[in-house]
Design a protein around this motif. Structure first.
Motif, PDB file in Angstrom:
ATOM      1  N   UNK A 228       0.813   7.586 -12.314  1.00  0.00           N
ATOM      2  CA  UNK A 228       1.071   7.727 -10.893  1.00  0.00           C
ATOM      3  C   UNK A 228       2.539   7.409 -10.664  1.00  0.00           C
ATOM      4  N   UNK A 229       3.106   7.925  -9.589  1.00  0.00           N
ATOM      5  CA  UNK A 229       4.542   7.785  -9.373  1.00  0.00           C
ATOM      6  C   UNK A 229       4.823   7.206  -7.994  1.00  0.00           C
ATOM      7  N   UNK A 230       5.848   6.366  -7.924  1.00  0.00           N
ATOM      8  CA  UNK A 230       6.406   5.905  -6.657  1.00  0.00           C
ATOM      9  C   UNK A 230       7.828   6.435  -6.565  1.00  0.00           C
ATOM     10  N   UNK A 231       8.201   6.955  -5.379  1.00  0.00           N
ATOM     11  CA  UNK A 231       9.516   7.555  -5.179  1.00  0.00           C
ATOM     12  C   UNK A 231      10.133   6.974  -3.912  1.00  0.00           C
ATOM     13  N   UNK A 232      11.041   6.010  -4.104  1.00  0.00           N
ATOM     14  CA  UNK A 232      11.730   5.393  -2.965  1.00  0.00           C
ATOM     15  C   UNK A 232      12.682   4.343  -3.500  1.00  0.00           C
ATOM     16  N   UNK A 233      13.600   3.906  -2.645  1.00  0.00           N
ATOM     17  CA  UNK A 233      14.375   2.718  -2.985  1.00  0.00           C
ATOM     18  C   UNK A 233      13.420   1.557  -3.207  1.00  0.00           C
ATOM     19  N   UNK A 234      13.775   0.655  -4.097  1.00  0.00           N
ATOM     20  CA  UNK A 234      12.917  -0.513  -4.350  1.00  0.00           C
ATOM     21  C   UNK A 234      13.329  -1.589  -3.361  1.00  0.00           C
ATOM     22  N   UNK A 235      12.767  -1.489  -2.162  1.00  0.00           N
ATOM     23  CA  UNK A 235      13.082  -2.383  -1.048  1.00  0.00           C
ATOM     24  C   UNK A 235      11.797  -3.052  -0.577  1.00  0.00           C
ATOM     25  N   UNK A 236      11.873  -4.200   0.099  1.00  0.00           N
ATOM     26  CA  UNK A 236      10.671  -4.970   0.434  1.00  0.00           C
ATOM     27  C   UNK A 236       9.577  -4.186   1.149  1.00  0.00           C
ATOM     28  N   UNK A 265      16.514   3.645  -6.714  1.00  0.00           N
ATOM     29  CA  UNK A 265      17.445   2.561  -7.007  1.00  0.00           C
ATOM     30  C   UNK A 265      16.917   1.238  -6.447  1.00  0.00           C
ATOM     31  N   UNK A 266      17.421   0.147  -6.988  1.00  0.00           N
ATOM     32  CA  UNK A 266      17.065  -1.172  -6.472  1.00  0.00           C
ATOM     33  C   UNK A 266      17.796  -1.441  -5.162  1.00  0.00           C
ATOM     34  N   UNK A 267      17.062  -1.994  -4.203  1.00  0.00           N
ATOM     35  CA  UNK A 267      17.616  -2.259  -2.885  1.00  0.00           C
ATOM     36  C   UNK A 267      18.068  -3.692  -2.714  1.00  0.00           C
ATOM     37  N   UNK A 268      17.569  -4.363  -1.691  1.00  0.00           N
ATOM     38  CA  UNK A 268      18.090  -5.674  -1.298  1.00  0.00           C
ATOM     39  C   UNK A 268      16.948  -6.669  -1.131  1.00  0.00           C
ATOM     40  N   UNK A 269      17.264  -7.940  -1.245  1.00  0.00           N
ATOM     41  CA  UNK A 269      16.363  -9.050  -0.921  1.00  0.00           C
ATOM     42  C   UNK A 269      14.952  -8.829  -1.463  1.00  0.00           C
ATOM     43  N   UNK A 270      14.866  -8.552  -2.744  1.00  0.00           N
ATOM     44  CA  UNK A 270      13.586  -8.220  -3.362  1.00  0.00           C
ATOM     45  C   UNK A 270      13.438  -8.955  -4.691  1.00  0.00           C
TER      46      UNK A 270
END
Length: 419
Positions: A228-236, A265-270
């Motif tokens: 399975x796939x997740x597609x998004x910035x890695x944000x909270x 991509x990796x985001x913030x505060x995570x």
């Protein structure tokens, strides 16, 4: 009607790698307005001093084409050609020549329906620039993507709520109308303005389209297990943490569980999510691929058993629409924007229902899955949003804003009461 298109965000694009959802909408607008003749469109930008300036037409259009090409190709860093163009062709316009040209455009279009349109949030933090255009008779119509920094401040950067409050104050004070990417987003924006006792401008909804030319590129990777796939910035608020906990606690050692592929991509505060990605021994069951070009990401999506979209909150949801357009089932959070966009096709779950997500992932990933078959059947009647419909709605609304403003001006001049 004469369009003043704000391409401030496009000027920043050489510093990007791959565009986010908002970036994609901005570039679609840049392509659309740049395809119209200079007699109908003037490209403008916000200066470092917060003023509005007109850009040279040919250079601006060349910049849009080159930036689009560099992003589509997945090139990294600032492109030398674009930097040279920005320095040699744009600097004079930011410092003075463009200001003079803008005044001429505003004077020439005064009374004929000039509209300043903004597809990102940059102009919403530039009241001086907006006021200048409106002072010369132009209307202002921003495109609003969401109000999440105020409705969900706990999932936004530290200064997100303060900036969004300033944006919404400007919308209330200066917008002649506002476009929203979804009815859910429009409702949230109206609700906030009304609750604050602020003026609520008229709204229209224009669902963004998809860049469908990229959705059939490449063959799916060959792997020993389904995924399975997740597609998004890695944000909270994207809720990767819940998925990682499921893969760590519920799927460890289970041969019937799929792998998890994370694109973005990796985001913030995570911190906790990043720690899990970096420190847990996933034994190949979780793959973090980072931000990929469309050509590299599409095969992973097309080959997935399902797209997982467990966001806490969203204003729209381009990955959901992209997956359905590729014929890939979706497990999505039960939130208004996803209900609106998915139109009953995805299977919906509460974003915090861990056991529900666990069971749904296993069910939709199984061979000969009835859940998967049912969703594929529902998908037959779903239609992907397209850019032609988006811009038809945008231009219809802009015409209404212009004609409405002109009618009000005529009533004021003749002393007629429009009621």
């Amino acid at each position: 009607m004469h369009i003043l298109f704000d391409m401030t965000m496009v000027l920043m694009s050489p510093l990007w790698t791959q565009p986010s959802g908002v970036d994609r909408v901005v570039f679609a607008h840049a392509r659309h307005w740049a395809a119209l003749p200079p007699s109908s469109v003037t490209l403008v930008a916000r200066t470092p001093q917060g003023q509005l300036t007109a850009l040279p037409d040919q250079a601006g259009r060349a910049f849009i084409a080159a930036a689009q090409e560099s992003i589509a190709a997945g090139r990294r860093g600032a492109i030398p050609w674009l930097r040279a163009q920005a320095a040699a062709r744009m600097l004079g316009h930011l410092l003075g020549e463009g200001r003079l040209r803008l005044r001429r455009v505003l004077e020439a279009t005064q009374g004929h329906g000039a509209v300043l349109i903004n597809a990102s949030g940059h102009m919403l933090l530039a009241p001086r620039a907006v006021a200048e255009a409106k002072g010369k008779g132009a209307r202002f119509v921003p495109l609003l993507h969401d109000n999440l920094p105020l409705s969900h401040p706990e999932y936004s950067p530290r200064n997100g709520a303060a900036q969004q409050k300033a944006r919404m104050a400007l919308v209330s004070a200066m917008a002649d109308g506002a476009l929203a990417v979804s009815a859910a987003s429009a409702q949230e924006c109206r609700r906030y303005l009304a609750a604050q006792g602020l003026r609520v401008p008229r709204f229209a909804v224009a669902h963004p389209g998809l860049d469908l030319h990229a959705l059939h590129a490449g063959s799916p990777p060959i792997r020993p297990r389904p995924w399975c796939v997740m597609l998004s910035n890695i944000a909270p608020r994207k809720n990767h943490l819940l998925m990682l906990q499921i893969w760590k606690e519920a799927f460890a050692g289970r041969p019937d569980a799929p792998d998890l592929v994370i694109i973005g991509r990796r985001g913030w505060e995570n911190t906790t999510t990043f720690a899990m990605l970096d420190r847990v021994d996933w034994q190949g069951r979780v793959l973090e691929l980072g931000r990929l070009t469309d050509a590299a990401a599409v095969p992973w999506i097309r080959g997935a058993r399902a797209l997982l979209f467990p966001s806490i909150a969203e204003g729209y949801g381009i990955p959901l629409a992209e997956a359905l357009a590729m014929g890939v089932p979706v497990l999505a959070s039960d939130i208004p924007a996803f209900r609106e966009l998915g139109a009953g096709v995805p299977d919906y779950l509460h974003p915090l229902d861990g056991p529900g997500w666990r069971d749904a992932i296993l069910a939709i990933s199984a061979e000969n899955s009835p859940m998967r078959a049912a969703q594929l059947e529902r998908m037959q009647n779903w239609r992907a949003p397209d850019w032609s419909s988006h811009f038809a709605a945008v231009e219809r609304f802009l015409e209404e804003v212009v004609s409405g403003s002109q009618e009000q001006a005529h009533s004021a001049e003749t002393g007629q009461d429009e009621h």
